[in-house]
Scaffold this motif. Structure first.
Motif, short mmCIF file in Angstrom:
data_model
loop_
_atom_site.label_atom_id
_atom_site.label_comp_id
_atom_site.label_asym_id
_atom_site.label_seq_id
_atom_site.Cartn_x
_atom_site.Cartn_y
_atom_site.Cartn_z
N ILE A 29 0.85 -1.20 0.00
CA ILE A 29 0.00 0.00 0.00
C ILE A 29 0.88 1.25 0.00
CG2 ILE A 29 -1.61 1.35 1.42
CD1 ILE A 29 -3.08 -1.25 1.99
N LYS A 30 1.97 1.18 0.80
CA LYS A 30 2.90 2.32 0.85
C LYS A 30 3.48 2.59 -0.53
CE LYS A 30 4.68 2.31 5.53
NZ LYS A 30 5.76 1.79 6.33
N SER A 31 3.94 1.54 -1.19
CA SER A 31 4.62 1.77 -2.48
C SER A 31 3.64 2.09 -3.61
CB SER A 31 5.50 0.57 -2.84
OG SER A 31 4.70 -0.50 -3.26
N LEU A 32 2.37 1.66 -3.47
CA LEU A 32 1.44 1.86 -4.58
C LEU A 32 0.55 3.11 -4.44
CD1 LEU A 32 0.18 -1.74 -5.41
CD2 LEU A 32 1.79 -0.35 -6.69
N SER A 33 0.56 3.72 -3.23
CA SER A 33 -0.37 4.83 -3.03
C SER A 33 -0.10 5.98 -4.01
CB SER A 33 -0.34 5.31 -1.58
OG SER A 33 0.98 5.60 -1.24
N LYS A 34 1.19 6.28 -4.26
CA LYS A 34 1.53 7.38 -5.20
C LYS A 34 1.01 7.07 -6.59
CE LYS A 34 5.63 9.63 -3.49
NZ LYS A 34 7.08 9.56 -3.53
N LEU A 35 1.20 5.83 -6.99
CA LEU A 35 0.75 5.41 -8.33
C LEU A 35 -0.77 5.53 -8.44
CD1 LEU A 35 1.50 4.06 -11.07
CD2 LEU A 35 1.10 1.87 -9.97
#
Ligand code: SF4
Ligand code: SF4
Length: 201
Positions: free
Chosen positions: A157-163
């Motif tokens: 979730i941390k790595s995909l939130s920006k995307l």
């Protein structure tokens, strides 16, 4: 790049070759190891297995290595190998077949996130005939927890939130659950494949 010597196994080679050829629709027997596919594969070096080597593994009956190598899980289905092959062999289709066979054998996937992505994508397609981003994300995160635990979910979730935010801004996230024509056929195909995988998947 893997350079270990491959060994021929008479016991497994015929059955493995037949199953992969039947299910992928690729004529592996026509491969003469020219390695044109290898020179264009964007993930061959990173995975340590190039498309020609994968074909060779199958021809020789190295079942365990054929089902458990990073090329199967990291192939990006760019079709470069297929367009370069003088014999029209599409390794991406072979990889898809090996992925399914590995699931059916209940082998632990080498890349949990890719396995979770694959399962969620297939499930979402079976519902709508196409992937719906919202449903897919929900299914993917559920698979992620199932396969990698809560820590995998939080990291993802941390790595995909920006995307996700960028996709929303560019209107690339679809909230409407559109269905395609011929959806029942896709669902039937998915159910057939799920049945082959057995109850654990
Ligand atoms: S390009 Fe085709 S024939 Fe040549 S090694 Fe690759 S799969 Fe075999
Ligand atoms: S389709 Fe897969 S195996 Fe073929 S060149 Fe692309 S990444 Fe490599």
């Amino acid at each position: 790049m893997s350079t270990s010597t491959l060994k021929y196994s008479a016991e497994t080679s015929n059955a493995l070759l037949k199953e992969v050829m039947d299910r992928s629709g690729q004529n592996l027997m026509s491969c003469y190891q020219c390695r044109r596919c290898a020179s264009g594969c964007p993930v061959g070096e990173e995975t340590g297995v190039t498309p020609d080597r994968l074909v060779r593994m199958i021809l020789l009956g190295e079942k365990e290595d054929a089902l458990n190598n990073l090329l199967v899980w990291k192939c990006v289905a760019c079709y470069t190998c297929g367009t370069r092959c003088p014999n029209n062999i599409h390794t991406s289709r072979i990889n898809e077949t090996l992925k399914q066979m590995s699931k059916e054998a209940h082998a632990k996937p080498l890349l949990l996130k890719v396995a979770a992505f694959h399962s969620a994508f297939m499930k979402s397609i079976s519902h709508f005939g196409r992937s719906n981003e919202l449903e897919f994300m929900g299914l993917y995160q559920m698979e992620n927890v199932k396969k990698g635990g809560l820590s995998a979910l939080i990291a993802d979730i941390k790595s995909l939130s920006k995307l996700g935010i960028a996709m929303l801004r560019k209107k690339r996230m679809h909230f409407k659950l559109d269905k395609t024509k011929g959806r029942s056929e896709i669902t039937a195909l998915y159910n057939r494949s799920a049945k082959r995988q057995g109850p654990k998947e």
